[in-house]
Enzyme design. Sequence first.
Site, mmCIF file in Angstrom:
data_model
loop_
_atom_site.group_PDB
_atom_site.id
_atom_site.type_symbol
_atom_site.label_atom_id
_atom_site.label_comp_id
_atom_site.label_asym_id
_atom_site.label_seq_id
_atom_site.Cartn_x
_atom_site.Cartn_y
_atom_site.Cartn_z
ATOM 1 N N GLU A 47 -48.468 0.755 68.422
ATOM 2 C CA GLU A 47 -48.887 1.455 69.660
ATOM 3 C C GLU A 47 -49.643 2.256 69.672
ATOM 4 O O GLU A 47 -49.722 3.409 68.994
ATOM 5 C CB GLU A 47 -47.616 2.330 69.567
ATOM 6 C CG GLU A 47 -47.175 1.781 71.438
ATOM 7 C CD GLU A 47 -45.458 2.754 71.270
ATOM 8 O OE1 GLU A 47 -45.450 3.141 72.685
ATOM 9 O OE2 GLU A 47 -44.948 3.113 70.306
ATOM 10 N N ASP A 72 -51.184 8.309 68.534
ATOM 11 C CA ASP A 72 -51.171 9.398 69.496
ATOM 12 C C ASP A 72 -51.662 10.808 68.929
ATOM 13 O O ASP A 72 -52.184 10.564 68.234
ATOM 14 C CB ASP A 72 -49.985 9.770 69.939
ATOM 15 C CG ASP A 72 -49.666 10.187 70.774
ATOM 16 O OD1 ASP A 72 -49.512 9.820 72.073
ATOM 17 O OD2 ASP A 72 -50.453 11.686 71.707
ATOM 18 N N ASP A 121 -51.111 6.780 80.112
ATOM 19 C CA ASP A 121 -51.644 7.943 81.950
ATOM 20 C C ASP A 121 -52.281 6.970 82.758
ATOM 21 O O ASP A 121 -53.485 6.003 81.502
ATOM 22 C CB ASP A 121 -52.390 8.799 80.893
ATOM 23 C CG ASP A 121 -52.807 9.287 82.549
ATOM 24 O OD1 ASP A 121 -53.417 8.597 83.727
ATOM 25 O OD2 ASP A 121 -53.346 10.743 82.350
ATOM 26 N N ASP A 157 -45.812 1.137 84.822
ATOM 27 C CA ASP A 157 -45.095 1.075 86.202
ATOM 28 C C ASP A 157 -45.959 1.385 87.494
ATOM 29 O O ASP A 157 -45.872 1.471 88.868
ATOM 30 C CB ASP A 157 -44.366 2.903 86.394
ATOM 31 C CG ASP A 157 -45.176 3.900 85.871
ATOM 32 O OD1 ASP A 157 -45.056 4.552 87.138
ATOM 33 O OD2 ASP A 157 -45.242 4.211 84.736
#
Length: 217
Positions: A47, A72, A121, A157
């Site tokens: 991920e 991350d 982002d 989104d």
Amino acid sequence: MGRGKLEKFAVNATRANVVEPGKENFEKLKGRWNQDFFLKEQPLVLEVGCGKGEYTVGMAERFPNKNFIGIDIKGNRIWKGSTLAEEAGLYNVGFLRIFLENIDQHFGEQEVDEIWITFPDPQPRKRDIKRRLTSPRFLDMYARILKPGGKLHLKTDSELLFDYTLEVLQERKASNLLYTKDLYQSDLQEHTMGIYTTFEKKYLELEVPIKYLQITV
């Protein structure tokens, strides 16, 4: 830097499920994640930009026959994900703290079976297009580390990021491209396994349609 963050970073330094700069294995796992980190040969799933690790851990819980790595740069987010994994008693999940643009320095060619990008982002400014996680330079890196037939998934989104990604993939003549602009009103939701990130829950409450796409390399 707040004391809380320092304490979390100190915990990360002791955790076996966290790989980060300063640890002995940080630059030694490329091409050897299954052999030397998980100690088990299973499909390897990443991920990218895992945030607090909800999706990484959620997948690891559902698929014990696969190995998962959340990636991350934020140490406090890595701490949260690694805590969730420890609390769940999971040994098929780990976390790697790096800048995402260095991902191909830590995975060998054709080492990875799947890559997930969940609610990144969108980098809406034109000057930041190269920083989008679905820009050509990132897609090139993913293609190098994915096995033939490997899959790349995106959930977002952002209409802007989704449309941009579709355009880039179509220009590259991506094969086996599946997509929808309203995941939960489509027959593609089975691909996302019913796992929801914090961001996703927020947008669903606001009735923002979730976009999803999948390509096969």
